[in-house]
Design a protein around this motif. Sequence first.
Motif, short mmCIF file in Angstrom:
data_model
loop_
_atom_site.label_atom_id
_atom_site.label_comp_id
_atom_site.label_asym_id
_atom_site.label_seq_id
_atom_site.Cartn_x
_atom_site.Cartn_y
_atom_site.Cartn_z
N ALA A 1 0.83 -1.22 0.00
CA ALA A 1 0.00 0.00 0.00
C ALA A 1 0.86 1.26 0.00
O ALA A 1 0.49 2.28 -0.61
N ALA A 2 2.00 1.21 0.67
CA ALA A 2 2.87 2.38 0.76
C ALA A 2 3.41 2.81 -0.59
O ALA A 2 3.83 3.96 -0.76
N THR A 3 3.41 1.91 -1.56
CA THR A 3 3.95 2.22 -2.89
C THR A 3 2.86 2.56 -3.90
O THR A 3 3.18 2.79 -5.07
N MET A 4 1.61 2.58 -3.48
CA MET A 4 0.51 2.85 -4.42
C MET A 4 0.61 4.28 -4.96
O MET A 4 1.06 5.19 -4.25
N PRO A 5 0.20 4.50 -6.20
CA PRO A 5 0.45 5.77 -6.90
C PRO A 5 -0.05 7.03 -6.19
O PRO A 5 0.64 8.05 -6.19
N SER A 6 -1.24 6.97 -5.58
CA SER A 6 -1.84 8.19 -5.02
C SER A 6 -2.02 8.13 -3.51
O SER A 6 -2.77 8.92 -2.94
N TYR B 1 8.72 6.47 4.11
CA TYR B 1 7.52 7.17 3.62
C TYR B 1 6.95 8.08 4.71
O TYR B 1 5.83 7.89 5.18
N PRO B 2 7.71 9.10 5.12
CA PRO B 2 7.24 9.96 6.21
C PRO B 2 6.00 10.78 5.85
O PRO B 2 5.30 11.26 6.75
#
Length: 391
Positions: A111-116, A143-144
């Motif tokens: 989920a942390a890498t999802m586009p939006s 991913y702060p």
Amino acid sequence: MLSAEFTYFWHIKENFLKMSKNRAIVGFMGAGGIARAHAFALNSLRYYYNDSPETETEAVCSATEQSRNTFASQFGFRNSVSFEEFVSNGNIDSVYILGPNKVHYEHLKAAATMPSIKRIYVEKPVCSTYEEEINMANIIKEYPEIKIQVGFQFLFMPSVREALIFWKSGKLGKAIHFDLKYYHGDYLRKEYRNKRSTRLTPAPDGGAMADLGSHAISLAIAFLGDRLNITGAIQSGNYKDVTQDSDLFSLITMFDDKTGAAGTLSASRISSGTGDTLCMELFAEKGTLRFTSQSPEFFEYYSEETGSWNRIITGSNYRPVSSFPSGHVPPGWLRSMIHAHYVFLTGNDPEAVIPDLTHGLSVQRLVRETAKHLKTFRDLTWVKKKSLSDG
């Protein structure tokens, strides 16, 4: 002077930008019972908060196609998709991770890498292994900009919210000792155990402490801080269909390095007559604070100065954010989940203690250490039984 036509279109643009800012495009990873509760909470926001964001339920994914199709149809999700399709969706900005405990880390990582993506809500426990704890801590650093909130809903119960404010005022002084417990009784019945067999996995993935005790640990950390350490653990409950490393009842002793306070915390799936009972007692230098989920509309404290007990009625008050339907109406577990969603999507409650991923990992550390202490207890018990039988 601006023309009427220009002013008209300027207002349209401003309203569009405002709506876009307050809109959340939601996706669920998981379509089981807890996902149903979260769907209810999302749908209820507009009744409780005047400034609740507009939500669009974009997609749901789960391992079982039939399950996700039924869920999407029943609760108004636009798309029922596979995991791969879900994580490549460019519309979703708010993800709820609601699948089995063992997939929480993998789902969070994806989920942390999802586009939006802007925000991720992950149910407890946040993960199942020590390696996953380390990797999750790295996700916080990597991913702060992503808001991550963990599903410890009891922190959002009005009475707990107000009790935290009162406790942190220092009026009761420093903690001396404490006792927290969270008890259910459903697993006494074999038919219930059969239905919940996927939750009877070895600790720290499963077991009473991971499932129920994690909520009590979350409260302990919120009130006492994250320097709690476990000094020992015991367990009980023995059924042939339940592996011994999936605790049915367990109790841990803890010590707070900062204040010197000591106490116990226990979790049970086999305590007859308890229903769904979470209790907390904090004994301090100048008084005592206590709370029980059996009476969620208030908390109580005793003052050494006055020599009397005081009951603070909170009802459904989330002042200054909301008091719907009334400050006199007792809240429930679902009401606290609705407020958790509101805080997750808006951040508009300055009094809230938000269980972020750091909080979730602090809880998980103690859940994992409990599993180690319980293994030591089982090993010692086995040795003792063997020596008695040999003798």
